[in-house]
Design an enzyme around this catalytic site. Structure first.
Site, short mmCIF file in Angstrom:
data_model
loop_
_atom_site.label_atom_id
_atom_site.label_comp_id
_atom_site.label_asym_id
_atom_site.label_seq_id
_atom_site.Cartn_x
_atom_site.Cartn_y
_atom_site.Cartn_z
CE LYS A 68 -1.71 1.59 4.06
NZ LYS A 68 -1.44 3.00 4.41
CG ASN A 69 2.29 2.74 3.52
OD1 ASN A 69 1.14 3.07 3.25
ND2 ASN A 69 2.71 2.54 4.76
NE ARG A 106 -0.72 12.64 7.89
CZ ARG A 106 -0.69 13.88 8.34
NH1 ARG A 106 -1.68 14.34 9.05
NH2 ARG A 106 0.36 14.64 8.11
CB CYS A 137 -4.49 11.11 11.80
SG CYS A 137 -2.94 10.31 12.08
NE ARG A 180 0.71 10.63 10.23
CZ ARG A 180 0.30 9.63 9.46
NH1 ARG A 180 -0.88 9.11 9.65
NH2 ARG A 180 1.06 9.16 8.51
N PRO A 181 2.40 16.89 11.71
CG PRO A 181 4.27 17.91 12.64
CD PRO A 181 3.40 16.70 12.76
CG ASP A 214 7.35 20.70 10.48
OD1 ASP A 214 6.63 19.67 10.40
OD2 ASP A 214 8.39 20.75 11.15
CE LYS A 256 10.09 13.54 13.78
NZ LYS A 256 9.03 13.96 14.66
CB VAL A 257 13.96 10.36 8.99
CG1 VAL A 257 13.59 9.43 7.84
CG2 VAL A 257 15.46 10.41 9.19
CB SER A 258 9.37 13.16 6.87
OG SER A 258 8.15 13.07 6.14
CB VAL A 259 8.08 7.94 4.74
CG1 VAL A 259 7.72 7.20 3.46
CG2 VAL A 259 8.84 7.05 5.70
CG ASP A 291 3.44 1.58 9.33
OD1 ASP A 291 3.09 2.43 10.17
OD2 ASP A 291 3.58 1.84 8.12
CB ILE A 317 7.72 6.88 14.28
CG1 ILE A 317 8.89 5.91 14.09
CG2 ILE A 317 7.43 7.66 12.99
CD1 ILE A 317 10.17 6.50 13.58
NE ARG A 340 -7.15 4.28 5.72
CZ ARG A 340 -6.48 5.29 6.29
NH1 ARG A 340 -6.73 5.60 7.54
NH2 ARG A 340 -5.59 5.96 5.62
#
Ligand code: EPZ
Length: 430
Positions: free
Chosen positions: A22-23, A102, A126, A131-132, A134, A172-175, A317, A339, A409
């Site tokens: 899914k991701n 999202r 959520c 979950r900003p 920025d 910061k690490v964000s996927v 996850d 996380i 989902r």
């Protein structure tokens, strides 16, 4: 509303086909906005989130045709979907759509790269945290975008002539922010270097697909990604990688119930840290020609401590599912979530099944109990719901999981996959 009824106590034995991730599928679908050619994705899972994104992309002008024929390779239910966006007809992603999922916020990257402007609703909070956004804003600003926030929307505008390549190091690490910046930079002028990038396999899958579309991306899978901008992208054909979270979830289910299951079509390299934790808990996991074999015959579940981290660390996850597994361990284990700040909503529900868990800040202490007992439970997010399913499979008696729409989902044909391996699981519609 549908519910899932589980009669616990059976071992799992057989074969479970692992679906496309899914991701990975979601950002790949969004990448179709970057080209006026056709992007064909194979191995797309049939999930509520995918259907929702199909509606959202349609709104922007993507023409979508689904090849209804099931790919009966092994027992996969994957679909092939063709996405063609000749023209972007709307650069606005409205609140009604973005608030439902999202990841639809991520359209901001391709819209800005291709049209020079985007108006995208802020997603809001959520169930698992605030979950900003920025990091997305700062990253896109680094490429020259002007961004203002107005009435709950982000209005983003590229400089005349398009986005401009730049060096940007994420604090910061964000996927998601890595996906978006990478997509935006493919069509920027000049070279972009992203530092402290997410290294998740889904980022690599997106980069591979973008490169097949003519992008010039190197370094995906490491923390520095370099993107040389190109003026246009073409179509491509790409196969979505296997779902490592589904893989880990079913491996944990087998570790919990005992049995012998082959997870078909997956790749252990996508989740080494999680597999190692499951091995330490007492399951044998071996690579086979078609995927992975997970066995637990006799022997109890050993307590194992884990800390979630960005890839290659233990995935957030899989945190809820691992907690489900630890509820029946022979000792005390600790799980620390680093996380998301509110990803422990399953704790109280697992407690309804007899689990003994206490929370201190971001760490859960799980005292294993010899048996769980079925009960009605409900969950607030996708991974939390499936942790209740796993616990229910190993509990005595009946567990009824409500709010099944969360499961739909992200888990394709969950009841069918488990039932084929001997579990007693059924969907109850009202
Ligand atoms: C992706 O979400 C996944 N979603 C999530 O899976 C997954 O839990 C998460 O990555 C972490 O692995 C999809 O791929 C569709 P992040 P994403 O940005 O990209 C903070 C599931 O169950 N942050 O890597 O939204 C954020 O709050 C879902 O399938 C900022 O502070 O996650 C979090 O603490 C749930 N500012 C951390 O970074 C920002 O601008 C990592 O989030 C962006 C993020």
């Amino acid at each position: 509303m549908d519910r899932i009824r589980i009669k616990g106590g059976n071992e799992l034995n057989g074969v479970i086909p692992i679906s496309g991730a899914k991701n990975a599928a979601l950002p790949l679908m969004i990448a179709s906005l970057l080209t006026d050619d056709t992007l064909t994705l194979e191995n797309v899972p049939h999930l509520a989130d995918v259907e929702q994104l199909i509606r959202i992309l349609g709104n922007h002008g993507v023409d979508i045709s689904v090849n209804g024929r099931r790919e009966r390779q092994g027992e996969s239910y994957a679909r092939t979907i063709h996405f063609t966006c000749r023209n972007i007809v709307d650069t606005t992603a409205p609140y009604e759509l973005v608030s439902k999922m999202r990841a639809s916020f991520w359209v901001i990257g391709p819209l800005l790269a291709r049209e020079g402007q985007a108006r995208v609703s802020l997603p809001g909070g959520c169930a698992i945290g605030t979950r900003p956004v920025d990091l997305f804003i700062e990253g896109l600003k680094a490429l020259g975008a002007e961004i203002e926030i107005d009435s709950g929307y982000i209005n983003a505008t590229a400089p005349k002539g398009g986005l401009i390549g730049a060096r940007y190091v994420f604090p910061k690490v964000s996927v998601g922010a890595t996906h978006v910046l990478m997509m935006a930079a493919t069509r920027a002028r000049g070279t972009t270097v992203i530092g402290n990038a997410a290294r998740e396999p889904e980022v690599v899958d997106l980069a591979t697909c973008l490169n097949a579309m003519g992008a010039k991306i190197s370094g995906a899978g490491t923390s520095t990604i370099t993107i040389e901008g190109v003026s246009t992208l073409s179509g491509a054909r790409h196969r979505v990688l296997p779902d490592r979270i589904e893989t880990g979830t079913y491996a944990m289910a087998v570790a919990m119930t005992g049995g012998d299951v082959t997870l078909e079509g997956t790749d252990g390299a996508l989740l080494e840290t999680a597999l190692e934790a499951i091995r330490r808990a007492g399951a044998e996991i071996t690579k086979t020609e078609s995927g992975l074999r997970v066995v637990r015959n006799g022997g109890g579940i050993k307590p194992v401590d884990v800390v979630t981290d960005p890839f290659p660390g233990f995935p957030t996850d899989l945190q809820a599912q691992f907690m489900g597994l630890m509820t029946k361990s022979s000792g005390v284990s600790h799980i620390t979530e680093t996380i998301f700040e509110n990803r422990f909503m399953h704790v109280q529900e697992l407690a309804r099944l007899g689990a003994r868990i206490s929370l201190s800040g971001q760490t859960a202490k799980i005292e294993g109990v010899p048996k769980l007992k079925g009960a009605p439970v409900m969950a607030t997010d996708l991974r939390a719901s499936v942790s209740l399913v796993i616990a229910g499979l190993a509990a005595e008696g009946e567990t009824m999981v409500s709010r099944v729409y969360h499961l739909d989902r992200g888990f394709e044909r969950l009841e069918e996959k488990l039932t084929r391996c001997g579990a007693i699981v059924e969907r109850v519609s009202e």
